[in-house]
Scaffold this motif. Structure first.
Motif, PDB file in Angstrom:
ATOM      1  N   LYS A  93      60.878  78.839  23.872  1.00 54.09           N
ATOM      2  CA  LYS A  93      62.287  79.006  24.225  1.00 54.09           C
ATOM      3  C   LYS A  93      63.168  78.001  23.483  1.00 54.09           C
ATOM      4  CE  LYS A  93      63.818  77.421  28.158  1.00 54.09           C
ATOM      5  NZ  LYS A  93      64.110  77.261  29.603  1.00 54.09           N
TER       6      LYS A  93
ATOM      7  N   VAL B 143      63.242  78.616  19.591  1.00 55.92           N
ATOM      8  CA  VAL B 143      64.055  79.776  19.247  1.00 55.92           C
ATOM      9  C   VAL B 143      65.540  79.456  19.459  1.00 55.92           C
ATOM     10  CG1 VAL B 143      64.625  82.148  19.903  1.00 55.92           C
ATOM     11  CG2 VAL B 143      62.235  81.462  19.630  1.00 55.92           C
ATOM     12  N   GLN B 144      65.855  78.740  20.543  1.00 53.34           N
ATOM     13  CA  GLN B 144      67.257  78.360  20.773  1.00 53.34           C
ATOM     14  C   GLN B 144      67.780  77.492  19.629  1.00 53.34           C
ATOM     15  OE1 GLN B 144      67.329  76.524  24.655  1.00 53.34           O
ATOM     16  NE2 GLN B 144      67.503  78.488  25.725  1.00 53.34           N
ATOM     17  N   TYR B 145      66.953  76.553  19.194  1.00 51.71           N
ATOM     18  CA  TYR B 145      67.378  75.706  18.071  1.00 51.71           C
ATOM     19  C   TYR B 145      67.534  76.539  16.797  1.00 51.71           C
ATOM     20  CZ  TYR B 145      66.996  72.690  14.036  1.00 51.71           C
ATOM     21  OH  TYR B 145      67.220  72.106  12.824  1.00 51.71           O
TER      22      TYR B 145
ATOM     23  N   SER C 256      68.050  79.618  16.340  1.00 55.39           N
ATOM     24  CA  SER C 256      69.138  80.594  16.408  1.00 55.39           C
ATOM     25  C   SER C 256      70.463  80.004  15.945  1.00 55.39           C
ATOM     26  CB  SER C 256      69.287  81.116  17.844  1.00 55.39           C
ATOM     27  OG  SER C 256      68.135  81.817  18.245  1.00 55.39           O
ATOM     28  N   GLN C 257      70.580  78.696  16.031  1.00 53.82           N
ATOM     29  CA  GLN C 257      71.839  78.054  15.647  1.00 53.82           C
ATOM     30  C   GLN C 257      71.871  77.651  14.183  1.00 53.82           C
ATOM     31  OE1 GLN C 257      73.849  75.553  18.398  1.00 53.82           O
ATOM     32  NE2 GLN C 257      72.335  75.854  20.020  1.00 53.82           N
TER      33      GLN C 257
ATOM     34  N   ASP D 253      69.504  79.413  11.699  1.00 57.36           N
ATOM     35  CA  ASP D 253      68.950  80.463  10.833  1.00 57.36           C
ATOM     36  C   ASP D 253      68.448  81.596  11.738  1.00 57.36           C
ATOM     37  OD1 ASP D 253      67.386  82.061   9.153  1.00 57.36           O
ATOM     38  OD2 ASP D 253      66.659  80.375   7.970  1.00 57.36           O
ATOM     39  N   VAL D 254      69.273  82.606  11.960  1.00 57.69           N
ATOM     40  CA  VAL D 254      68.912  83.678  12.892  1.00 57.69           C
ATOM     41  C   VAL D 254      67.658  84.437  12.451  1.00 57.69           C
ATOM     42  CG1 VAL D 254      69.682  85.861  13.916  1.00 57.69           C
ATOM     43  CG2 VAL D 254      71.243  83.904  13.803  1.00 57.69           C
TER      44      VAL D 254
ATOM     45  N   ALA E  87      64.780  82.419  13.478  1.00 58.72           N
ATOM     46  CA  ALA E  87      64.577  82.487  14.929  1.00 58.72           C
ATOM     47  C   ALA E  87      63.849  83.764  15.316  1.00 58.72           C
ATOM     48  CB  ALA E  87      65.918  82.398  15.653  1.00 58.72           C
ATOM     49  N   ASN E  88      64.227  84.865  14.708  1.00 61.69           N
ATOM     50  CA  ASN E  88      63.561  86.137  15.002  1.00 61.69           C
ATOM     51  C   ASN E  88      62.093  86.103  14.567  1.00 61.69           C
ATOM     52  OD1 ASN E  88      65.954  87.145  16.004  1.00 61.69           O
ATOM     53  ND2 ASN E  88      66.567  88.068  14.053  1.00 61.69           N
TER      54      ASN E  88
ATOM     55  N   ALA F 241      60.154  83.997  17.068  1.00 68.08           N
ATOM     56  CA  ALA F 241      59.991  84.704  18.339  1.00 68.08           C
ATOM     57  C   ALA F 241      58.929  85.803  18.257  1.00 68.08           C
ATOM     58  CB  ALA F 241      61.325  85.302  18.772  1.00 68.08           C
TER      59      ALA F 241
END
Length: 492
Positions: free
Chosen positions: A203, A206-208, A210-211, A213-214, A217-218, A221
């Motif tokens: 979690k 992914v939160q980091y 996402s801010q 490099d989306v 993050a994907n 995940a």
């Protein structure tokens, strides 16, 4: 200190043949080791725990799992290990019984701040399929109250603005994965004392990501495995005394020597993205669900440990075994575990929780470890929210009082508020989150206001209200501590 302790030659590859026959040494060709694991957090615990499980597999012939250790802060540990050809000793000791081995699984050690590109390249290398970590609870930049990413963490703020030059654990992992071929499976194994630690790491990471490099993050995940795990071994910090003792036993000077208890446990969910070490062949338990084991350990071992630490510090007791030998603190710790905390755990099917408790208490009583209460007391604002507060919340919601656990909580708050032991000795409090909570406690006009102010400190206690009756009991405990210390609190 005997003169021979300081004149002994250092541990090294060339010194192995001269060690006493009772000391086990690597019998394999270390030059054939392929680094397949990167470990973040190169402290004594890792060297005495995960690295030894891996050492056993290597000794049995699987050369794919050499470990590259990474220190995220301290440059001293990599430098110290490099001077010893990355060898170190581990002695398992209980009373007069001791067994020593020299481990050779480490193939290198890096200092992330000064060797960052080498660290990122190691994480990105396709031959590395496992990244393990022991960076303590605070190393994951999690807000202990909300359980979300703490974007106010200075290291996270830095990494969000400079993701290619990361300082945080999450930032280093994400930057390494960004450089890694998409076709190379990766598993991250968190070995720190957090509930559902693999899920929590996922979690937060992914939160980091996402801010910054989306797509990254994907990818994290969907493609990166992060099984939950539970680790257990008491590994005290090294002291001059323990290093001198190890030197006399080895006949060489090992500045990375670890002296620990014989007990060791590692429970891991069998959820890996690619090839993995057969750690079960070295004694680890692979399971479909680690949560019952993790919750049991967090509450019974870690929860009791924290209570011993704060009570021991207030009573002027330096080690866990000293605290257990103290009639007041030892009796309190035993009752806390057996009565209050044991009632809050749901054991795995067929598991004898009472026997586990008695094993834990016997481990705490081991006089040879010298596990310092001051060390365990560190970072309470990170530990208390996971070790004590969930059990308290659950019990209070059911209308059940936990009088011993409530006293432990009061002891911690008094430890922060007073800053001195019951005899007036100044305490050294190692906790970055403590000053703000201590200020609330000290500014309160009375004990009731102090209890209310503490429980309103949302970064530790959350934003949900606590029952008024519990607040009153906590205030009463604080009053007793202020008037008569631990003796009055635990009387009767």
């Amino acid at each position: 200190m005997p003169e021979t302790d300081t004149c002994l030659p250092p541990l090294s590859a060339s010194a192995l043949r001269g060690l006493p026959p009772s000391v086990a040494t690597p019998a394999y060709d270390r030059s054939r080791l392929v680094p397949g694991i990167v470990h973040l957090g190169l402290g004594a615990f890792h060297r005495a725990h995960q690295a030894l499980y891996t050492e056993t597999l290597i000794a049995h012939g699987d050369m794919r799992w050499g470990i590259l250790g990474v220190s995220l802060r301290d440059a001293g540990v990599p430098r110290m290990l490099a001077a010893q050809d990355h060898l170190y000793s581990v002695t398992e000791r209980h009373g007069e019984q001791a067994r020593t081995r020299v481990a050779g699984a480490l193939r290198g050690a890096l200092h992330a701040p000064s060797e960052l590109q080498a660290v990122l390249a190691a994480i990105a290398h396709p031959a590395v399929s496992i990244v393990t970590m022991t960076v303590t609870e605070k190393g994951y930049s999690q807000n202990p109250a909300s359980a979300e990413l703490d974007i106010d963490d200075p290291a996270i703020r830095h990494d969000l603005s400079a993701p290619n030059q990361p300082q945080s654990t999450l930032g280093v992992i994400a930057a390494g994965i960004r450089l890694r071929p998409a076709s190379a499976p990766l598993t991250l194994v968190c070995c720190d004392n957090m509930a559902s630690n693999g899920d929590t790491l996922r979690k937060l990471l992914v939160q980091y990501a996402s801010q910054v490099d989306v797509p990254l993050a994907n990818r994290i995940a969907s493609d990166v495995a992060m099984p939950n795990s539970m680790v257990d071994r008491i590994v005290p910090a090294a002291t001059p005394t323990s290093l001198d003792w190890a030197a006399r036993r080895l006949g060489v000077r090992d500045e990375a020597a670890v002296v620990c208890e014989p007990f060791t446990q590692w429970v891991i969910e069998d959820r890996f993205a690619g090839v993995r070490p057969a750690w079960e062949d070295a004694g680890a338990l692979l399971t479909s669900d680690v949560r019952p084991y993790q919750a049991m350990k967090l509450r019974l071992l870690n929860g009791t440990h924290s209570a011993i630490a704060y009570a021991g510090q207030l009573r002027g007791l330096d080690s866990v075994s000293d605290a257990m030998a103290d009639p007041l603190v030892g009796g309190f710790a035993r009752r806390l575990m057996l009565e209050d905390l044991r009632a809050t755990v749901a054991a795995p099917a067929g598991y004898d929780v009472l026997a586990y408790c008695h094993d834990l208490l016997a481990r705490f009583e081991n006089p040879t470890l010298g596990h310092r209460t001051r060390q365990i007391a560190m970072d309470g604002t990170q530990k208390v929210p996971v070790r004590w507060l969930p059990a308290l919340r659950e019990s209070l919601a059911q209308g059940i009082e936990r009088p011993l656990l409530e006293r432990a909580l009061a002891a911690w708050l008094h430890y922060l508020r007073s800053g001195v032991s019951d005899s007036g000795t100044a305490l050294v409090i190692g906790d970055a989150g403590a000053p703000a909570l201590a200020d609330r406690l000290r500014q309160a006009a009375n004990d009731t206001d102090a209890a209310k102010a503490a429980l309103a400190h949302a970064s530790v206690f959350g934003s949900d209200a606590w029952p008024s009756a519990f607040v009153e009991r906590l205030a009463s405990h604080l009053s007793k501590l202020r008037q008569g210390g631990m003796t009055l609190l635990l009387a009767g």
